[in-house]
Design an enzyme around this catalytic site. Structure first.
Site, PDB file in Angstrom:
ATOM      1  N   HIS A 180       0.836  -1.215   0.000  1.00 23.73           N
ATOM      2  CA  HIS A 180       0.000   0.000   0.000  1.00 23.73           C
ATOM      3  C   HIS A 180       0.871   1.266   0.000  1.00 23.73           C
ATOM      4  O   HIS A 180       0.442   2.320   0.488  1.00 23.73           O
ATOM      5  CB  HIS A 180      -0.931   0.037   1.217  1.00 23.73           C
ATOM      6  CG  HIS A 180      -1.837  -1.145   1.318  1.00 23.73           C
ATOM      7  ND1 HIS A 180      -3.062  -1.212   0.696  1.00 23.73           N
ATOM      8  CD2 HIS A 180      -1.671  -2.331   1.970  1.00 23.73           C
ATOM      9  CE1 HIS A 180      -3.625  -2.372   0.970  1.00 23.73           C
ATOM     10  NE2 HIS A 180      -2.802  -3.080   1.726  1.00 23.73           N
ATOM     11  N   SER A 239      18.486  16.873 -17.077  1.00 17.34           N
ATOM     12  CA  SER A 239      17.761  18.131 -17.162  1.00 17.34           C
ATOM     13  C   SER A 239      18.552  19.143 -17.960  1.00 17.34           C
ATOM     14  O   SER A 239      19.784  19.177 -17.888  1.00 17.34           O
ATOM     15  CB  SER A 239      17.492  18.683 -15.754  1.00 17.34           C
ATOM     16  OG  SER A 239      16.950  19.977 -15.810  1.00 17.34           O
ATOM     17  N   LYS A 260      21.502  16.429 -12.615  1.00 20.94           N
ATOM     18  CA  LYS A 260      20.313  15.603 -12.400  1.00 20.94           C
ATOM     19  C   LYS A 260      20.378  14.342 -13.260  1.00 20.94           C
ATOM     20  O   LYS A 260      20.772  14.396 -14.427  1.00 20.94           O
ATOM     21  CB  LYS A 260      19.056  16.399 -12.745  1.00 20.94           C
ATOM     22  CG  LYS A 260      17.764  15.828 -12.158  1.00 20.94           C
ATOM     23  CD  LYS A 260      16.630  16.835 -12.359  1.00 20.94           C
ATOM     24  CE  LYS A 260      15.391  16.435 -11.564  1.00 20.94           C
ATOM     25  NZ  LYS A 260      14.793  15.198 -12.052  1.00 20.94           N
ATOM     26  N   GLU A 302      11.109   5.245 -17.850  1.00 17.67           N
ATOM     27  CA  GLU A 302      10.122   6.074 -18.529  1.00 17.67           C
ATOM     28  C   GLU A 302       9.858   5.574 -19.953  1.00 17.67           C
ATOM     29  O   GLU A 302       8.707   5.517 -20.402  1.00 17.67           O
ATOM     30  CB  GLU A 302      10.587   7.529 -18.529  1.00 17.67           C
ATOM     31  CG  GLU A 302      10.566   8.151 -17.136  1.00 17.67           C
ATOM     32  CD  GLU A 302      11.338   9.454 -17.042  1.00 17.67           C
ATOM     33  OE1 GLU A 302      11.840   9.920 -18.089  1.00 17.67           O
ATOM     34  OE2 GLU A 302      11.441   9.996 -15.934  1.00 17.67           O
TER      35      GLU A 302
END
Length: 485
Positions: free
Chosen positions: A210, A340, A346, A353
């Site tokens: 959960h 980025s 980053k 993705e």
């Protein structure tokens, strides 16, 4: 345009007689004369389709597997017809040679049609018939477009209808793509996950249910579950793939086999099996194969299941690698590229993705295939090309995504053991080990008190008076909690 041709028996290279750019020749079909680019092997019906179905320009050139399937089918049909005495030997040899070129990819530029055409694939079948016939004519020293000594319908399409040949070619294409592209890619991904699970099998960490802290697991168990889910999904794909080994060939127009000898369909299937090493056979019920494409629906559905497992894998990896300082941060992913254009340093979970975007496309393709599969009317389903395109795109996307995720993510995954240990030490659900000794309610009260106070579970347990230091050390063993007694 010149395409390499390695058949020493052929008098010319397959450049359609070296025609000048922009030149045309006149071909005829039952509707009359049509001007066809002189440097292309396709004929009148293919040219008409180009003019009448200029939709999307998502061509079967992208779908090399379909062209390969058509080539293998036309070769096998010629061999079967020759074996039944229905083709002259010289014509059969030339058709086989030309169809071989189609199957090998030497004539892909001569297959220009879009997916959105007649639903039986008639234009693509005739495209194959015309290309093979004109190339065979060229091999025999004839004149392109003359239909002499090789006729696209009378010879290349002998004993066939588009209604049985196109779904047969599609089945061949799907079966080969599964065997040669998808399964090897999934096998490599599963093997890489198994290896990573073994490498990190000793790392005990917080389990999560959960999206909340739960009892411990090992990192090996967590990664092994990813591999296990994919392994089970792949077994479903293999099972569904057996359905496309049943071929419609021999059913001709409506499933009765009109204009085809009874021995033709089984002979074609035997030749296809010999060519590919796959166990193709003529379907038991040819009416079903024409009126429904449930084999494609089953394959697509199994691909959706596999995609679901890949979505779980990709999402888990990017959640576990989130941060690196303010997220979970238990996994370190490979630093493949800057993350980025504005934030220096980053690193993003780009492989995850890409995988998840592939999955959404596969789900969309499956919706197309599932609906199209319901659209059989009477003796024919006329959604075959779009079903073929969707299934083959899903296979290609999943295979490529698995390969990329393996090479650029899984093999480079690392565990942040210090971060994992910190999280495990803070895990309040270790209290589950106390419940058999002090009861569920007392254990729950200890966990809630620790959460309110910001204390450790040990501190709260000892402060409660229900547990001694020695009891806690004896009862709360995170590694022991990862397996049953």
């Amino acid at each position: 345009m010149t395409t390499r041709h390695d058949d020493p028996a052929s008098p010319t290279t397959p450049d359609a007689a070296g025609a000048a750019p922009g030149a045309t020749r006149t071909e005829r079909d039952t509707m009359g004369a049509v001007e066809v680019p002189a440097d292309r092997y396709w004929g009148a019906q293919t040219q008409r389709s180009l003019e009448h179905f200029d939709i999307g320009r998502d061509t079967f050139v992208w779908g090399r597997p379909v062209i390969r399937g058509l080539g293998l089918l036309k070769k096998s049909a010629a061999l079967a017809n020759a074996g039944l005495g229905l083709l002259p030997d010289d014509v059969a040899r030339a058709v086989v040679a030309a169809a071989d070129e189609v199957a090998r990819g030497g004539l892909d530029d001569h297959f220009p049609l879009v997916v959105f055409q007649t639903g039986s694939g008639t234009q693509s079948n005739m495209n194959a018939n015309e290309v093979v016939a004109n190339r065979a004519i060229e091999i025999l020293g004839g004149v392109l477009g003359s239909k002499d000594p090789v006729h696209p319908n009378d010879h290349v399409n002998r004993s066939q209808s588009s209604n049985d040949t196109f779904p047969t070619a599609v089945h061949v294409a799907v079966a080969l793509e599964l065997a040669e592209r998808l399964h090897p890619a999934v096998d490599r991904l599963v093997a890489a996950l198994d290896a990573k699970a073994a490498e990190l099998g000793d790392v005990v960490k917080v389990g999560r249910t959960h999206l909340q802290d739960a009892t411990p697991v090992t990192l090996g168990q967590e990664i092994g579950a990813w591999a296990g889910q994919l392994r089970e999904a792949q077994a479903d794909v293999r099972y569904a793939g057996e359905k496309v080994l049943a071929l419609a060939i021999g059913g001709t127009a409506v499933g009765t086999g009109l204009n085809a000898p009874a021995a033709f369909g089984p002979a074609v299937a035997d030749h296809l099996a010999a060519e590919t090493g796959l166990a193709f056979r003529q379907a038991d019920n040819l009416f079903v194969q024409l009126a429904a494409h449930d084999g494609l629906v089953a394959v697509s559905s199994s691909l959706r299941t596999l995609a679901g497992g890949l979505m779980k894998l990709a999402n888990d990896v990017r959640w576990l690698a989130s941060g690196p300082r303010t997220g979970i941060g238990e996994l370190r992913i490979p630093e493949n590229e800057p993350g980025s254009s504005i934030m220096p340093g980053k690193v993003n979970p780009t492989q995850s993705e890409a995988m998840t975007m592939v999955v959404t496309r596969v789900f969309g393709n499956d919706a197309t295939v599932g609906f199209a599969g319901t659209q059989g009317n009477f003796q024919l389903n006329v959604f075959t090309p779009v079903m073929a395109h969707a299934v083959l795109e899903s296979v290609r996307l999943l295979a490529d995504a698995c390969r990329s995720f393996t090479e650029h993510c899984v093999v480079g995954l690392e565990a942040d053991r210090e971060r994992i240990a910190d999280h495990l030490d803070a895990d309040l659900m270790l209290v589950t080990a106390l419940a058999p000794h002090i009861g569920y309610d007392r254990a729950a009260a200890i966990a809630k008190q620790a959460h309110r106070d910001g204390s450790t579970l040990r501190e709260a347990a000892v402060a409660s008076g229900a547990v001694s230091d020695a009891d806690y050390d004896r009862w709360v063993d995170p590694e022991a909690m990862t397996h049953s007694d």
